[in-house]
Write an enzyme that holds these catalytic residues in place. Structure first.
Site, PDB file in Angstrom:
ATOM      1  N   THR A 150       0.819  -1.214   0.000  1.00  0.00           N
ATOM      2  CA  THR A 150       0.000   0.000   0.000  1.00  0.00           C
ATOM      3  C   THR A 150       0.858   1.270   0.000  1.00  0.00           C
ATOM      4  O   THR A 150       2.053   1.241   0.276  1.00  0.00           O
ATOM      5  CB  THR A 150      -0.911   0.048   1.246  1.00  0.00           C
ATOM      6  OG1 THR A 150      -0.077   0.118   2.398  1.00  0.00           O
ATOM      7  CG2 THR A 150      -1.812  -1.159   1.319  1.00  0.00           C
ATOM      8  N   CYS A 151       0.181   2.391  -0.273  1.00  0.00           N
ATOM      9  CA  CYS A 151       0.863   3.688  -0.346  1.00  0.00           C
ATOM     10  C   CYS A 151       0.925   4.332   1.032  1.00  0.00           C
ATOM     11  O   CYS A 151       0.521   5.480   1.212  1.00  0.00           O
ATOM     12  CB  CYS A 151       0.119   4.612  -1.298  1.00  0.00           C
ATOM     13  SG  CYS A 151       0.009   3.911  -2.926  1.00  0.00           S
ATOM     14  N   ASP A 152       1.383   3.573   2.016  1.00  0.00           N
ATOM     15  CA  ASP A 152       1.499   4.111   3.367  1.00  0.00           C
ATOM     16  C   ASP A 152       2.821   3.631   3.923  1.00  0.00           C
ATOM     17  O   ASP A 152       3.120   2.439   3.880  1.00  0.00           O
ATOM     18  CB  ASP A 152       0.334   3.613   4.234  1.00  0.00           C
ATOM     19  CG  ASP A 152       0.277   4.342   5.561  1.00  0.00           C
ATOM     20  OD1 ASP A 152       1.346   4.516   6.192  1.00  0.00           O
ATOM     21  OD2 ASP A 152      -0.822   4.755   5.973  1.00  0.00           O
TER      22      ASP A 152
END
Ligand SMILES: *Cc1c(COP(=O)(O)O)cnc(C)c1O
Length: 376
Positions: A323-325
């Protein structure tokens, strides 16, 4: 990995990470608890994995259940267990929740303060209450401390209040911390528990039960003692502190019943170096903290990860989710050895993931669906 899971994964046609749980392993684990703690009833901690197939199997085997919400209670009843086999172990309940499960027939509740006693007295008159005492969780990898449990010296007052409010003071509970490596962790809590039994007896209140909680480990990277060893240590501690008057005991295993029954199959999405001379590779999987591996928070639980190339030379990696975290990193402080030959598209197996995975998975962060589960 069991032969049944291997066969299932070989036949599997759909895509994306998934957890496969082998019910035969859950059955073996249940019987192992019955053997290691022969005089102690098992209350499965439903939050570890509430799959209906698991609840149904355990209900058939005669297990009891530890629940924390109305919907967990409903799931256990739907699986065929009767309400006498349910303990409502959550010490943090709304009055409407207490009333709802009381209507469903639940009569055993955990409390750890006076305000909660008042709530139970109002919404489940005459119920049995267990007072939870605090444990510091030393020796465990996933401590359940601080948030729960009164100081042991306060427990008799809380139970006396319960008595005055028309409830039945039934016993004491504690949790020594999840994935507890120290087989002696129960000893100190049982010393406090025995003192509370004596103090209640002096006030004319006779307690019946000790809830020994969970804490029994699954086998991850670090080796753990055998279940029999825990059983013997707990029995010794009960003898030491209660002599010949050992009370009724229950355990609430979650991880120890289902952890090793499940395996996640995931896939390598990307392998990156941050500079040409970088020794440390970043390995990105199609599963991360938001899709079931939340217990890697603080790098607490270190899952065994198998690849098809484990005979090759190994080198340390940082492992992360897709994910983009930037918190979606599984292992970095202590890099994880993976084969140098590992390639994008390889499947990896994350072992002992039957507990605390599916329900920790987000509903769709970044558009990734929740972790799929097959119970076979
Ligand atoms: C989570 C929980 C358990 C299960 O703990 P494990 O360490 O997974 O066995 C047992 N009792 C209570 C009250 C819990 O909250």
């Amino acid at each position: 990995m069991t032969a049944r899971i291997r066969e299932f994964l070989k036949q599997r046609r759909d895509d994306g990470p998934c957890l496969v749980v082998d019910l035969e392993v859950v059955r073996e684990n249940y019987l192992a608890f019955a053997k290691a703690l022969p005089d102690t009833k098992v209350f499965y901690a439903v939050k570890a994995n509430p799959a209906p197939e698991i609840l149904k199997l355990l209900a058939e085997l005669g297990s009891c259940f530890d629940v924390a919400s109305v919907s967990e209670t409903e799931a256990v009843l739907a699986a065929g267990a009767t309400p006498e086999r349910i303990s409502y172990g959550n010490t943090i309940k709304k009055e409407c929740e207490i009333a709802a499960v009381a209507r469903l027939g639940v009569t055993l509740f955990a409390v750890d303060c006076e305000a909660e006693v008042e709530k139970v007295a109002r919404c489940a008159p005459g119920a049995r209450v267990i007072c939870r005492i605090h444990c510091d969780g030393t020796g465990s990898e996933w401590p359940l401390s601080r948030k729960f449990g009164c100081e042991p010296d306060y427990a008799a007052d809380i139970l006396e209040l319960a008595h005055r409010r028309g409830l039945v003071p039934h016993g004491i509970s504690f949790h020594v911390g999840s994935q507890q490596h120290n087989i002696e962790a129960w000893d100190r809590a049982l010393a406090s528990t025995a003192a509370i039994f004596r103090s209640c007896a002096e006030r004319g209140i006779s307690l019946a039960m000790v809830n020994l909680g969970g804490g029994f480990p699954a086998r991850y990277v670090r080796k753990t003692p055998k279940l029999e060893t825990y059983g013997r240590a707990i029995f010794r501690a009960l003898r030491r502190h209660f002599g010949n008057a050992i009370p009724e005991t229950i355990v609430e295993p979650g991880r120890g019943l289902v952890g090793n029954a499940g395996i996640i199959e995931a896939e390598v999405v990307l392998i990156a170096k941050r500079s040409p001379e970088d020794e440390l590779r970043w390995v990105y999987l199609d599963i991360g903290k938001f899709h079931g591996l939340a217990e890697t928070i603080g790098e607490s639980i270190r899952y065994p990860i198998r690849t098809p190339r484990d005979r090759d030379e190994m080198a340390p990696c940082i492992i992360a989710g897709p994910t983009c975290d930037s918190v979606d990193v599984l292992y970095e402080k202590l890099p994880y050895p993976l084969p140098v030959s590992l390639a994008i598209g390889d499947k990896v197996l994350i072992e002992a993931t039957g507990a605390y995975t599916t329900t920790y998975s987000s509903v769709g962060f970044n558009g990734y669906p929740p972790l799929r589960q097959y119970v076979i």
